[in-house]
Design a protein around this motif. Structure first.
Motif, PDB file in Angstrom:
ATOM      1  N   PRO A  23      76.338  55.339  41.419  1.00 53.03           N
ATOM      2  CA  PRO A  23      75.308  54.444  41.669  1.00 53.03           C
ATOM      3  C   PRO A  23      73.890  55.200  41.801  1.00 53.03           C
ATOM      4  O   PRO A  23      72.777  54.591  41.345  1.00 53.03           O
ATOM      5  CB  PRO A  23      75.663  53.803  43.044  1.00 53.03           C
ATOM      6  CG  PRO A  23      77.197  53.928  43.005  1.00 53.03           C
ATOM      7  CD  PRO A  23      77.546  55.215  42.349  1.00 53.03           C
ATOM      8  N   ASP A  24      73.899  56.194  42.459  1.00 51.03           N
ATOM      9  CA  ASP A  24      72.689  56.982  42.543  1.00 51.03           C
ATOM     10  C   ASP A  24      71.836  57.526  41.232  1.00 51.03           C
ATOM     11  O   ASP A  24      70.813  57.666  41.158  1.00 51.03           O
ATOM     12  CB  ASP A  24      72.642  58.321  43.421  1.00 51.03           C
ATOM     13  CG  ASP A  24      73.641  59.270  43.215  1.00 51.03           C
ATOM     14  OD1 ASP A  24      74.949  58.846  42.931  1.00 51.03           O
ATOM     15  OD2 ASP A  24      73.168  60.138  43.410  1.00 51.03           O
ATOM     16  N   GLN A  25      73.108  57.789  40.230  1.00 50.07           N
ATOM     17  CA  GLN A  25      72.457  58.326  38.821  1.00 50.07           C
ATOM     18  C   GLN A  25      71.928  57.297  38.045  1.00 50.07           C
ATOM     19  O   GLN A  25      71.448  57.562  37.009  1.00 50.07           O
ATOM     20  CB  GLN A  25      73.789  58.875  38.223  1.00 50.07           C
ATOM     21  CG  GLN A  25      74.011  60.249  38.796  1.00 50.07           C
ATOM     22  CD  GLN A  25      75.172  60.865  38.202  1.00 50.07           C
ATOM     23  OE1 GLN A  25      76.349  60.132  37.763  1.00 50.07           O
ATOM     24  NE2 GLN A  25      75.589  62.045  38.223  1.00 50.07           N
ATOM     25  N   LEU A  26      72.123  55.911  38.230  1.00 60.27           N
ATOM     26  CA  LEU A  26      71.614  54.585  37.474  1.00 60.27           C
ATOM     27  C   LEU A  26      70.305  54.843  37.429  1.00 60.27           C
ATOM     28  O   LEU A  26      69.840  54.299  36.525  1.00 60.27           O
ATOM     29  CB  LEU A  26      72.356  53.613  38.043  1.00 60.27           C
ATOM     30  CG  LEU A  26      73.934  53.249  37.808  1.00 60.27           C
ATOM     31  CD1 LEU A  26      74.321  51.810  38.489  1.00 60.27           C
ATOM     32  CD2 LEU A  26      74.158  53.251  36.105  1.00 60.27           C
ATOM     33  N   ILE A 133      74.711  61.388  27.040  1.00 64.31           N
ATOM     34  CA  ILE A 133      74.523  60.959  28.455  1.00 64.31           C
ATOM     35  C   ILE A 133      75.068  62.125  29.257  1.00 64.31           C
ATOM     36  O   ILE A 133      74.531  62.358  30.385  1.00 64.31           O
ATOM     37  CB  ILE A 133      75.301  59.610  28.588  1.00 64.31           C
ATOM     38  CG1 ILE A 133      74.447  58.373  28.008  1.00 64.31           C
ATOM     39  CG2 ILE A 133      75.351  59.165  30.224  1.00 64.31           C
ATOM     40  CD1 ILE A 133      75.250  57.181  27.864  1.00 64.31           C
ATOM     41  N   ALA A 134      76.244  62.672  28.991  1.00 68.50           N
ATOM     42  CA  ALA A 134      76.755  63.765  29.728  1.00 68.50           C
ATOM     43  C   ALA A 134      75.972  64.912  29.805  1.00 68.50           C
ATOM     44  O   ALA A 134      75.906  65.281  30.792  1.00 68.50           O
ATOM     45  CB  ALA A 134      78.251  64.184  29.231  1.00 68.50           C
ATOM     46  N   ARG A 135      75.210  65.145  28.656  1.00 67.68           N
ATOM     47  CA  ARG A 135      74.369  66.208  28.615  1.00 67.68           C
ATOM     48  C   ARG A 135      73.140  66.124  29.734  1.00 67.68           C
ATOM     49  O   ARG A 135      72.630  66.953  30.538  1.00 67.68           O
ATOM     50  CB  ARG A 135      73.827  66.333  27.179  1.00 67.68           C
ATOM     51  CG  ARG A 135      72.910  67.512  26.811  1.00 67.68           C
ATOM     52  CD  ARG A 135      73.651  68.936  27.167  1.00 67.68           C
ATOM     53  NE  ARG A 135      72.515  69.919  26.965  1.00 67.68           N
ATOM     54  CZ  ARG A 135      72.551  71.100  26.248  1.00 67.68           C
ATOM     55  NH1 ARG A 135      73.732  71.164  25.650  1.00 67.68           N
ATOM     56  NH2 ARG A 135      71.544  71.831  26.143  1.00 67.68           N
ATOM     57  N   LEU A 136      72.451  64.622  29.579  1.00 69.69           N
ATOM     58  CA  LEU A 136      71.573  64.480  30.455  1.00 69.69           C
ATOM     59  C   LEU A 136      71.807  64.544  31.832  1.00 69.69           C
ATOM     60  O   LEU A 136      70.885  64.902  32.683  1.00 69.69           O
ATOM     61  CB  LEU A 136      71.200  62.850  30.155  1.00 69.69           C
ATOM     62  CG  LEU A 136      69.998  62.523  30.976  1.00 69.69           C
ATOM     63  CD1 LEU A 136      68.724  62.914  30.741  1.00 69.69           C
ATOM     64  CD2 LEU A 136      70.076  60.794  30.955  1.00 69.69           C
ATOM     65  N   LEU A 137      73.000  64.230  32.421  1.00 71.44           N
ATOM     66  CA  LEU A 137      73.505  64.356  33.662  1.00 71.44           C
ATOM     67  C   LEU A 137      73.798  65.724  34.031  1.00 71.44           C
ATOM     68  O   LEU A 137      74.332  65.885  35.278  1.00 71.44           O
ATOM     69  CB  LEU A 137      74.650  63.183  33.906  1.00 71.44           C
ATOM     70  CG  LEU A 137      73.931  61.630  33.718  1.00 71.44           C
ATOM     71  CD1 LEU A 137      75.148  60.679  33.999  1.00 71.44           C
ATOM     72  CD2 LEU A 137      72.645  61.366  34.653  1.00 71.44           C
TER      73      LEU A 137
END
Length: 195
Positions: A23-26, A133-137
């Motif tokens: 949730p905090d990554q959204l 997305i995985a890379r961004l996070l």
């Protein structure tokens, strides 16, 4: 139809990434080109994928934007965005698992295409967004080998044509000793060096 398997593999890869989002990554910022929303967040990107998933069953039935009306307007994610996405993903997976005629023409916002072509288009979106997305996070993530096989086989020979359509950015040079995932990501213009 190999495009069906490509879709199912790409969709599963994207879901595996989305299901890891907390949730905090959204609320984290996302690249502007990933969403039509100004100053997009990861949630905005998730909303775009949810809408794309929601459309799959209708597209496969031959419905148009006019047919659907405002069905997919507004917030499809609600208070539990990941669960909402997963429900839409289940419906899309079920629709693609039906006995599809690959040559049936379906109607997209940018033209009419066969189901075979439609599945290729949306698989590209899913596969490379899973990686991005995985890379961004900041996650350690690799495209699953069966998906990579299908991307190389089906999308690989069409990369230049897709680039001419504006699907892919310019090719990116990769190290000489790059693995095949990195080589493919470079060819489609998504790879960036770490650090």
């Amino acid at each position: 139809m190999k495009q069906k398997e490509l879709f199912l593999q790409a969709d599963a890869a994207l879901r595996s990434v989305i299901d890891r989002i907390t949730p905090d990554q959204l609320g984290l910022p996302a690249p502007a080109e990933w969403a039509v929303t100004p100053n997009p967040t990861v949630r905005d990107v998730l909303a775009a994928h949810a809408r794309d998933e929601a459309w799959v069953p209708d597209v496969l039935l031959g419905r148009t934007i006019e047919d659907a009306g405002g069905t997919y307007d507004g917030d499809l994610l609600g208070d539990d965005p990941i669960a909402a996405y997963d429900r839409l993903n289940d419906l899309a997976t079920g629709a693609v698992n039906e006995n599809l005629n690959p040559d049936k023409v379906v109607h997209l916002s940018y033209g009419d295409f066969t189901i075979r072509e439609y599945l290729e288009h949306v698989s590209i979106y899913r596969a490379f967004q899973a990686w991005s997305i995985a890379r961004l996070l900041g996650w350690d993530y690799a495209l699953p080998a069966p998906l990579l096989d299908l991307l190389e086989e089906i999308v690989g020979p069409q990369i230049d044509g897709f680039r001419e359509m504006g699907v892919f950015p310019p090719e990116v040079a990769v190290p000489d000793d790059a693995d095949r995932e990195t080589r493919l990501l470079g060819r489609v213009g998504y790879w960036v060096p770490e650090g």
